[in-house]
Motif scaffolding. Structure first.
Motif, PDB file in Angstrom:
ATOM      1  N   LEU A  25       0.839  -1.194   0.000  1.00 44.36           N
ATOM      2  CA  LEU A  25       0.000   0.000   0.000  1.00 44.36           C
ATOM      3  C   LEU A  25       0.880   1.252   0.000  1.00 44.36           C
ATOM      4  O   LEU A  25       1.795   1.365   0.806  1.00 44.36           O
ATOM      5  N   ARG A  26       0.586   2.178  -0.902  1.00 44.77           N
ATOM      6  CA  ARG A  26       1.312   3.443  -0.953  1.00 44.77           C
ATOM      7  C   ARG A  26       0.652   4.462  -0.019  1.00 44.77           C
ATOM      8  O   ARG A  26      -0.435   4.219   0.506  1.00 44.77           O
ATOM      9  N   LEU A  33      -7.936   5.135   2.280  1.00 38.99           N
ATOM     10  CA  LEU A  33      -8.578   4.169   3.169  1.00 38.99           C
ATOM     11  C   LEU A  33      -9.096   4.860   4.424  1.00 38.99           C
ATOM     12  O   LEU A  33     -10.249   4.656   4.834  1.00 38.99           O
ATOM     13  N   ILE A  34      -8.263   5.692   5.052  1.00 31.50           N
ATOM     14  CA  ILE A  34      -8.658   6.362   6.297  1.00 31.50           C
ATOM     15  C   ILE A  34      -9.784   7.361   6.035  1.00 31.50           C
ATOM     16  O   ILE A  34     -10.785   7.394   6.757  1.00 31.50           O
ATOM     17  N   ILE A 159     -11.038 -11.299  -3.793  1.00 25.84           N
ATOM     18  CA  ILE A 159     -10.346 -11.402  -5.084  1.00 25.84           C
ATOM     19  C   ILE A 159      -8.900 -10.953  -4.957  1.00 25.84           C
ATOM     20  O   ILE A 159      -8.002 -11.523  -5.575  1.00 25.84           O
ATOM     21  N   GLY A 160      -8.667  -9.937  -4.107  1.00 26.31           N
ATOM     22  CA  GLY A 160      -7.282  -9.534  -3.900  1.00 26.31           C
ATOM     23  C   GLY A 160      -7.145  -8.121  -3.389  1.00 26.31           C
ATOM     24  O   GLY A 160      -8.071  -7.309  -3.457  1.00 26.31           O
ATOM     25  N   LEU A 161      -5.943  -7.812  -2.876  1.00 30.53           N
ATOM     26  CA  LEU A 161      -5.641  -6.506  -2.301  1.00 30.53           C
ATOM     27  C   LEU A 161      -5.745  -5.400  -3.339  1.00 30.53           C
ATOM     28  O   LEU A 161      -6.272  -4.331  -3.064  1.00 30.53           O
ATOM     29  N   GLN A 162      -5.262  -5.652  -4.560  1.00 31.38           N
ATOM     30  CA  GLN A 162      -5.270  -4.603  -5.582  1.00 31.38           C
ATOM     31  C   GLN A 162      -6.692  -4.167  -5.911  1.00 31.38           C
ATOM     32  O   GLN A 162      -6.990  -2.980  -5.999  1.00 31.38           O
ATOM     33  N   GLU A 230       1.270  -3.429   6.016  1.00 28.04           N
ATOM     34  CA  GLU A 230       1.080  -3.528   4.572  1.00 28.04           C
ATOM     35  C   GLU A 230       1.364  -2.217   3.838  1.00 28.04           C
ATOM     36  O   GLU A 230       1.192  -2.143   2.626  1.00 28.04           O
ATOM     37  N   ILE A 231       1.777  -1.189   4.570  1.00 27.98           N
ATOM     38  CA  ILE A 231       2.066   0.101   3.939  1.00 27.98           C
ATOM     39  C   ILE A 231       3.564   0.223   3.675  1.00 27.98           C
ATOM     40  O   ILE A 231       4.390  -0.171   4.493  1.00 27.98           O
TER      41      ILE A 231
END
Length: 454
Positions: A25-26, A33-34, A159-162, A230-231
């Motif tokens: 995560l960038r 997200l926040i 399905i996935g993180l992306q 994950e960041i």
């Protein structure tokens, strides 16, 4: 034969070690997200309630500014915890280090059954309410839409993180742009004559009630702790994501309330049951009300997706530590997601949607159900910072909360007050939430018994 078994076991272990959360995560992803979590339904529901407790336009804006400051204080505390202890379990991991496995287990259990799943159901109900204004699906329209939203967004995250993060980025961008449009229209409107109408001055007691509503609308920034593993460049970007997010949210909340005040006036704002819809209806008529319904649906959908995304991370951490929930402690490498944790979370959230349907007051029921438990464990998270500073003084701290220990003590005081307020202002739903958390105690003993036998 035994060599083959040993080799198979080693191969399985290696696979498990590889299939773990990765820093993908960038900074913009974390901010989206926040912002997506915090700007949910609250800003469309609570401004009228806050205005009803305020005696002037200045007081309204002051409430929302104080809410941003309080959120910043809490974010500074979480920034230290998240940078020193980056873990996918977030507050679960801090509580485990500070108070031990039993308290951490009860927190993860509460988050799985009450806090996070209740929030998912709450947001999904609001989504269903506003989509039903556009296209109704019969008597249980709101519940049907709520269930569809939970199922669809869970599937996207599986399905996935992306897919999960790009869905969140798009929803957050649409939400912020829509809110900015409302702000521009409200600020450029001819001031409403209701702005000069007298409103009774708020007493000291109602100031406290107003802050309960304000901080409810600011809630959710703490979810940054659950993406700390994950960041990318976490020790630097966790702090930056929190500061940027709270700055953006505070600015939007101040501007949107200024637009409400200018477009409707304080008296009309305080009496409104749907302040955003009333503002847009006064400017654009019914098409304006339809626009705001779509915007609120997008806002709640984004918040629901973000809450689903972060909630499953605690379930994953719980599954890794406690064999009773071991099935949730598996991270699917392709796609990169805790699939089993997401599925269980969706099942519980759907059960709560059913509960809300039975009571016919989905939103109110979920607020009562979640609030006291949320503020209790939020208070413990603040205390954990103080405990870990004392217990682990020599650990490297990339970020230290300013003005220690006054900042965390102030944060803990606010949490304690809101815990008290949530118990005073909630009803039967709060009792149900406490009972569900208490049901985790025998499960904890059963897990320890099983592990002891093993």
């Amino acid at each position: 034969m035994s060599r083959r078994k040993d080799y198979s076991f080693l191969q399985q272990t290696a696979t498990t070690e590889v299939a773990a959360p990765k820093p993908s995560l960038r900074l913009p992803d974390a901010v989206a997200l926040i912002v997506g979590i915090v700007i949910g339904a609250g800003i469309f529901e609570t401004p009228a309630l806050v205005a009803n407790q305020a005696g002037s336009d200045i007081a309204v804006l002051l409430f929302w500014l104080i809410g941003g400051v309080v959120s910043l204080v809490g974010a500074l505390c979480y920034a230290e915890l998240a940078t020193v202890y980056p873990d996918v379990g977030g507050a679960y991991y801090y509580l485990k280090r500070a108070f031990g496995r039993r308290v951490a287990f009860l927190f993860a259990w509460a988050r799985m059954t009450v806090i996070q799943t209740g929030s998912i159901a709450l947001l999904a109900f609001v989504f269903g309410d506003y989509v039903s204004q556009i296209w109704r699906l019969g008597t249980f329209s709101s519940s049907i839409y709520a269930a569809i939203a939970i199922a669809l967004l869970t599937a996207l995250n599986i399905i996935g993180l992306q897919q999960g993060k790009w869905t969140q980025n798009l929803l957050s961008a649409a939400k912020v742009l829509g809110l900015l449009l409302v702000v521009i229209l409200g600020l450029t409107a001819i001031p409403n004559s209701g702005a000069a109408a007298p409103v009774e001055s708020a007493s000291s007691g109602t100031w406290g009630l107003a802050m309960v509503f304000v901080l409810l609308s600011y809630g959710g920034w703490n979810e940054a702790a659950y993406i700390s593993a994950e960041i990318q460049d976490g020790r630097r970007n966790i702090v930056r994501s929190l500061m940027w997010s709270i700055g953006i949210i505070t600015a939007i909340y101040l501007l949107i309330n200024l637009a409400y005040l200018r477009g409707l006036g304080l008296a009309n704002m305080a009496q409104s049951e749907a302040v955003a819809a009333d503002l847009m209806r006064s400017l654009w008529g019914e098409p304006g009300a339809l626009f705001i319904s779509v915007l609120i649906a997008i806002a709640t959908l984004g918040a629901t997706n973000a809450t689903i995304f972060t909630g499953a991370r605690t379930n994953f951490a719980l599954g890794q530590d406690f064999s009773l929930f071991g099935f949730m402690g598996r991270w699917q490498q392709r796609p990169s997601s805790p699939t089993h944790a997401l599925l269980l979370q969706a099942a519980i959230a759907l059960a709560l949607v059913f509960l809300g349907t039975l009571t016919r007051k989905g939103f109110e029921t979920m607020v009562d159900y979640t609030a006291p438990i949320f503020w209790f464990f939020f208070l413990l998270s603040g205390i954990s910072l103080l405990v870990l500073r004392i217990r682990e003084p020599h650990i490297v701290r990339p970020f230290r909360v300013p003005f220690y220990p006054f900042t965390p003590l102030l944060f803990c005081a606010v949490c304690a007050y809101l815990l008290y307020s949530s118990l005073v202002y909630t009803g039967v739903g709060a009792v149900a939430g406490v009972l569900v958390v208490a049901a985790g105690i025998p499960l904890l003993f059963w897990n320890n018994y099983r592990q002891g036998r093993t």
